[in-house]
Design a protein around this motif. Structure first.
Motif, short mmCIF file in Angstrom:
data_model
loop_
_atom_site.label_atom_id
_atom_site.label_comp_id
_atom_site.label_asym_id
_atom_site.label_seq_id
_atom_site.Cartn_x
_atom_site.Cartn_y
_atom_site.Cartn_z
N ASP A 4 0.86 -1.10 -0.11
CA ASP A 4 0.03 0.08 -0.01
C ASP A 4 0.76 1.24 -0.01
O ASP A 4 0.13 2.38 -0.07
CB ASP A 4 -1.11 0.03 1.23
N THR A 5 2.14 1.29 0.02
CA THR A 5 2.96 2.24 -0.11
C THR A 5 3.27 2.69 -1.41
O THR A 5 3.98 3.70 -1.87
CB THR A 5 4.27 2.19 0.77
N VAL A 6 3.17 1.85 -2.48
CA VAL A 6 3.53 1.96 -3.89
C VAL A 6 2.73 3.10 -4.41
O VAL A 6 1.43 3.16 -4.17
CB VAL A 6 3.26 0.81 -4.72
N ILE A 7 3.09 4.08 -5.12
CA ILE A 7 2.49 5.00 -5.49
C ILE A 7 1.78 4.87 -6.93
O ILE A 7 2.49 4.36 -8.00
CB ILE A 7 3.46 6.47 -5.82
N THR A 8 0.46 4.98 -7.22
CA THR A 8 -0.02 4.71 -8.32
C THR A 8 -0.82 5.98 -8.82
O THR A 8 -0.83 6.80 -8.16
CB THR A 8 -1.12 3.64 -8.07
N THR A 9 -0.74 6.09 -10.10
CA THR A 9 -1.49 7.41 -10.82
C THR A 9 -2.66 6.70 -11.43
O THR A 9 -2.79 5.76 -12.20
CB THR A 9 -0.57 7.97 -11.43
N SER A 10 -3.61 7.55 -11.68
CA SER A 10 -4.81 7.33 -12.56
C SER A 10 -4.58 7.71 -13.93
O SER A 10 -3.78 8.71 -14.06
CB SER A 10 -6.03 8.05 -11.89
N PRO A 11 -5.12 7.18 -14.94
CA PRO A 11 -4.78 7.82 -16.39
C PRO A 11 -5.47 8.76 -16.53
O PRO A 11 -6.31 9.25 -15.89
CB PRO A 11 -5.40 6.49 -17.02
N HIS A 364 14.27 -2.36 13.30
CA HIS A 364 14.57 -2.91 12.19
C HIS A 364 13.93 -2.21 11.14
O HIS A 364 13.11 -2.92 10.42
CB HIS A 364 14.40 -4.45 12.09
N LEU A 365 13.84 -1.13 10.86
CA LEU A 365 12.70 -0.07 9.66
C LEU A 365 13.46 -0.07 8.67
O LEU A 365 14.78 0.41 8.46
CB LEU A 365 12.43 0.92 10.33
N ASN A 366 12.96 -0.83 7.51
CA ASN A 366 13.20 -0.86 6.23
C ASN A 366 12.14 -0.06 5.27
O ASN A 366 11.24 -0.56 5.50
CB ASN A 366 13.73 -2.21 5.70
N PHE A 367 12.42 0.80 4.41
CA PHE A 367 11.39 1.51 3.42
C PHE A 367 11.89 1.82 2.18
O PHE A 367 13.19 2.15 2.14
CB PHE A 367 11.00 2.63 4.54
N PRO A 371 9.87 -0.35 -5.43
CA PRO A 371 10.59 -1.92 -5.31
C PRO A 371 12.00 -1.87 -5.85
O PRO A 371 12.11 -1.52 -7.13
CB PRO A 371 9.67 -2.62 -6.15
N GLY A 372 12.73 -2.28 -5.25
CA GLY A 372 14.19 -2.42 -5.40
C GLY A 372 14.94 -1.21 -5.24
O GLY A 372 16.12 -1.27 -5.62
N ARG A 373 14.39 -0.10 -4.47
CA ARG A 373 15.11 1.02 -4.53
C ARG A 373 15.05 1.60 -2.92
O ARG A 373 14.25 2.42 -2.63
CB ARG A 373 14.60 2.03 -5.33
#
Length: 606
Positions: A4-11, A364-367, A371-373
């Motif tokens: 739920d932290t991935v930024i999504t955009t509407s078309p 142990h916070l990772n963020f 993805p992958g960055r």
């Protein structure tokens, strides 16, 4: 990173299929008008009654011609009754239509008011990730211009088209009753209109969508330019920005011209020509059928009624087609509003967890934003209640990201952040915002009084407001204003210095009686004297409030209980100022000495 932290955009709206564009507009209208469904049904019924009354006039004229004028049977009472009935029916139809369209217009205004309130409330509940990519001017355009287009969709399109369709159906029914063969001739106009509307939509839809998008870009550049006017003028960028604005304006003008040309060719002129053509054809057919027979064989009143009804058929069709220009714009506006409303809101915690003492535990916070960055790597940090902790590091070291997670602007991995032993996502939203205060780097002030800027709509007494201002050392500067706490500060606090704005921002944060206070480089833009005032305020708060200060100026956190040094998303060093300075060639030591050198150079030059 949690999903739920991935930024999504509407078309973008211009990429939406036509069916989806229509569905977006329809769904928005249905939701907005749902509370007044009964009023809509009543309005439609009364419009049907008005259309039926309007069909009486030509029928009365036909009866008058066939039964009294052609036979030269001058029965004055019957003639007077027919004329009076036609007048009364026409007046009643006009009055009903006026009343219902007025009521429906009021419904439209109320519906748009609900839409605008919903959109504004929705924007306030969107997650911070949305505003990372949003443009202010375009958002303002969504809340104002696009919702206004929805009103147009109600008032000028739907109700006019609805009324026109009802009148059209009434006229066609009356013609069918009079002479079905002549009615079929008139009915040939309907497929012609369908072809015209299809051609118009094909030509104008891209131009309408493009013009509305360009209008949003014009609003965005205007807002951006006004906000950065000092920089524009100081860097002599005004001519370049003016040229860019002129380019956008020209593109908007050209898109509108395309739409206007489509209107001019395909709407009223074509249908006016079809109106004349239909009258000629009906008269010709009538004459052919009556040739060589007595005039009464085909009643003259029928042709009179048909000529009247042709006008009543063509004019609604003209009104319907003329509305397609507005319909295109309104549907795009409605779709743009609906796209915004589909943006997922920030999750609101309804749990019962509380912040009591102000202890912070990060385990142990990772963020990662993408993805992958990864941005933060295995952060472990425990902050005791009432302590003062500074967080420093180079630009891009992860300071602001860590603060955003602590403030719940972005969801942290489950269990990685706890306040007083409670997972941060298990604390109720209202309670969390009351107990956690923020002083941002750029102080945000309303164009309101000093008191309103401290309360921010909260119900606080004058004593609470003054106590917060005194704790932030802002009371004296506020009291020196001509109206004290009730003095309007101007847009963005234009009447105050940067330091005074920051002190009011601190007072605002303290007014909510927080247990934890975050400072996001709150001293980076203020002078040394004001920085010392802020430091005195922080010293007085120690032991009462947990203070976490992200600082560019290391002098701000020099006296902190502990200083956390971040480097590339990891904790590189941790300790007091003296402990960190004792680390030979340590990161903190280098940062501190570099700042000392930068501060000494201007003095030596002077």
């Amino acid at each position: 990173m949690p999903a739920d932290t991935v930024i999504t955009t509407s078309p973008p709206v211009e990429q939406l299929p036509k069916r989806e564009l229509f569905n977006d507009a329809a769904n928005l209208l249905l939701r907005a008008a749902a509370p007044e469904r009964k009023l809509i049904i009543q309005g439609v019924i009364w419009l049907v009654v008005a259309a039926l009354l309007e069909t009486f006039g030509p029928l009365a004229g036909k009866y008058l011609i066939d039964n009294y004028l052609l036979p030269r049977d001058a029965q004055v009472p019957q003639i007077a009754a027919l004329i009076a009935g036609a007048l009364v029916a026409g007046m009643a139809a006009s009055w009903i239509r006026f009343m219902q369209l007025t009521r429906l217009a009021g419904l439209a205004m109320r519906s748009v008011r609900r839409i605008r309130e919903n959109v504004y409330g929705h924007v306030l509940r969107l997650p911070m990730s949305f505003f990372d990519r949003a443009i202010t001017g375009q958002l303002v355009s969504r809340v104002t211009n696009d919702t206004e287009a929805v009103k147009t969709l109600y008032v000028q399109v739907l109700f006019v088209m609805l009324d026109s369709v009802i009148v059209l159906c009434g006229a066609m029914t009356a013609m069918l009753w009079l002479d079905w063969r002549l009615m079929l001739i008139v009915a040939t106009l309907l497929p012609v209109v369908v072809v015209i509307v299809y051609a118009y939509q094909r030509l104008s839809a891209p131009a309408v969508t493009r013009s509305r998008e360009l209008r949003s870009e014009l609003n965005a550049q205007m807002a951006e330019s006004i906000g950065g006017m000092p920089i524009l003028q100081a860097s002599n960028a005004a001519p370049r920005f003016n040229a860019r604005f002129a380019g956008l304006n020209e593109a908007h003008y050209q898109s509108r011209q395309l739409e206007i040309r489509a209107n001019a060719w395909l709407l009223r002129p074509v249908l006016d020509f079809m109106n004349v053509l239909l009258v000629c054809v009906v008269i010709y057919v009538f004459g052919s059928r009556s040739h060589g027979t007595a005039m009464t064989a085909l009643e003259v009143g029928v042709i009179y009624a048909f000529i009247n009804y042709i006008g009543r058929v063509v004019e609604p069709l003209i009104q319907i087609t003329m509305q397609f220009s507005q319909l295109q714009q309104a549907m795009v506006g409605a779709a743009r509003v609906n796209v915004l409303l589909r943006e997922a809101e920030a999750p609101v915690a309804v749990a019962q967890g509380e912040v009591t003492a102000g202890g912070i535990a990060i385990d142990h916070l990772n963020f990662e934003y993408l993805p992958g960055r990864p941005v933060l790597h295995d952060i472990d940090l425990h902050i005791a209640p009432g302590s003062f902790v500074g967080i420093v590091g180079h630009t891009g070291s992860g300071k602001s990201t860590l603060l955003s997670l602590l403030l719940r602007f972005y969801p942290a991995p489950a269990g990685s952040i706890r306040l007083d032993g409670t997972p941060v996502d298990a604390i109720g939203e209202d309670h969390f915002r009351d107990r956690v205060g923020l002083v941002p780097q750029e102080p945000f002030l309303l164009a309101a009084s000093a008191r309103e800027n401290i309360t921010m709509g909260r119900t606080l007494s004058d004593e609470q407001v003054e106590r917060a201002a005194r704790a932030a050392h802002a009371h004296d500067s506020i009291a020196a204003l001509e109206g004290g706490y009730h003095t309007p500060l101007g847009e963005g606090g234009a009447r105050l210095s940067v330091g005074q704005k920051q002190l009011i921002a601190i007072a605002r944060a303290l007014a909510g009686d927080p247990r934890i206070l975050f400072l996001d480089e709150a001293t980076s833009h203020i002078d040394s004297e004001t920085e010392q005032i802020v430091q005195r305020a922080l010293t007085q708060l120690r032991g009462k409030v947990t203070i976490v200060a992200i600082a560019h100026r290391l002098s701000t956190v020099r006296d902190a209980d502990r200083i956390v040094v971040l480097n590339h998303g990891r904790i590189a060093e941790l300790g007091t100022h003296s402990e960190l300075m004792a680390i030979d060639n340590g990161l903190y030591q280098r940062l501190y000495l570099l700042q000392q050198l930068e501060e000494e150079e201007p003095e030596s030059a002077a």
